[in-house]
Design an enzyme around this catalytic site. Sequence first.
Site, PDB file in Angstrom:
ATOM      1  CG  ASN A  95      -0.431  -0.147   2.478  1.00 12.91           C
ATOM      2  OD1 ASN A  95       0.487  -0.933   2.673  1.00 12.91           O
ATOM      3  ND2 ASN A  95      -0.894   0.616   3.427  1.00 12.91           N
ATOM      4  CD  GLU A 139       5.452  -0.434  12.714  1.00 15.95           C
ATOM      5  OE1 GLU A 139       4.304   0.044  12.769  1.00 15.95           O
ATOM      6  OE2 GLU A 139       6.326  -0.185  13.560  1.00 15.95           O
ATOM      7  CB  CYS A 179      -1.736   0.345   8.364  1.00 15.88           C
ATOM      8  SG  CYS A 179      -0.527   1.669   8.317  1.00 15.88           S
TER       9      CYS A 179
END
Length: 472
Positions: free
Chosen positions: A149, A245, A279
């Site tokens: 992303n 993450e 995210c």
Amino acid sequence: MKMLINGEWIDKNEKIEVIDPYNGEVIDTVPRGTVEDVNRAISAAVEGFEISKKLPVHKRVAILRKTAQIVEEKMEEFAQIIAREGSKTIREARKEAYRCTVTLNVAADEASRILGETIAFDQAVGSENRRGYYYRMPIGVIAAITPFNDPLNLVAHKLGPAIAGGNSVVLKPATVTPLSALKLGEAFLEAGLPPKILNIVTGYGSEIGDALVSDPRIRMVSFTGGVEAGKHITKLAGLKKIGMELGSNSPVIVLADADLDKAVESSVSGAFWAAGQNCLGVQRIYVEKPIYEDFVKKFVERTKQYKVGPKLDEDCDMGPMITEKEAIRIEQWVEEAIKAGAKVECGHKREGAIYWPTVLTNVPEGVKVDCQEVFAPVVSIYPIEDLDEGIRKSNAVDYGLHAAIFTNDINKAFKAIEELEVGGVMVNDSTDYRVDAMPFGGVKNSGLGREGIKFALLEMTEPKVVMFNLDI
Ligand code: NAP
């Protein structure tokens, strides 16, 4: 493009096509790396570490700055690659390319600030006349695994601090978006990074991931991606450092005293940035009842203005999802919510990989769009009685990356800051606010450790203690 192993650009007979998700065109191919390629890349990185750990800081700084300069000079080329291989619009892609230069320059700044401390050894009886300190050493070969992303800047967030800290790297970029990462690899070599310090293996995580993360020569796995792969890697990695993450389903609380227009504008952008594949994206909005109807009305009006379509058009606000499969997945999740009683305020239309920005109300607790990570342009708006209910509902999930609150009451803002179970609270801004130098990471299933160059650099170095026993 080719992959980078042992300082050479390597091709293979077996290729993976890189496809523009908007129109299905094949943009390029990359080699389909194998476990043998991973092993060769790790061997090269082990040799690379002998070079990187001896690179004086001024050379690390010069390489990082030069790489940032190259990215800046080729900014439009980088932006076009990001926009073509992934979901981002050209305007979103330009912002990412710019942020990559910031990330690399901050890494250059931080390389000169790898600090230690003196230690008061004489605090213990019998330890008189000892003097000493600790300083921070590189840890060795780092496996960096990145998602689709933010295909450039999230790679820079791993390579920047790894190289600033004197480590070597084996990078495995997302299979659907490997081109930005390879292009950044070219920039590092052009900037004078000695070969072998950076190795980039393209290939499917399901085929080469296990060999990479379980190899004992790897001293740290720095992973950004979904929680499922994150848990798998954590189990396999064994005795090495782990940076995770992972995802989230970020909440926003809007109180009755908030600046309504600001809350709407920020939250719409936060929900639909990169077609919601972010995210930090806004997923759940809790609005106090007195302003709930107004908020929904304005939010839907603003969402309906979004221009969805060709990513490379200058006025396009939102592009496709990364694959048609992902668009079908979210369409089905929304269908599930509708069957359980959710109301579609706008959107819920799909054409191939494009899924229109979708606003839901009346979403019952427990459906997927309510409690899992949507990672798609879908946002749910809920009425709440008060801040306490907003905090309780915000915390009632397995994730905790960022949260946001819109209010003009400083006491309420502080209560939210203290009680929200997340890695960051944004006051009067969207959950997806981030500058690259801030500590970034989550609690619960959102991850382990922190990125944001200075903080990643702490994870990617370790203290070495020095003590002198003196006769004085
Ligand atoms: P993903 O499917 O978990 O993939 C991420 C990376 O892991 C890819 O390079 C993937 O390779 C690799 N991978 C998959 N399985 C692996 C395995 N068994 N061993 C080693 N590597 C493996 O995630 P994604 O769909 O690309 O990205 C979306 C997710 O990333 C979301 O959950 C999002 O929230 C999260 N994310 C988190 C942050 C953060 O900073 N917290 C930032 C961005 C995204 P392949 O591409 O070959 O499958």
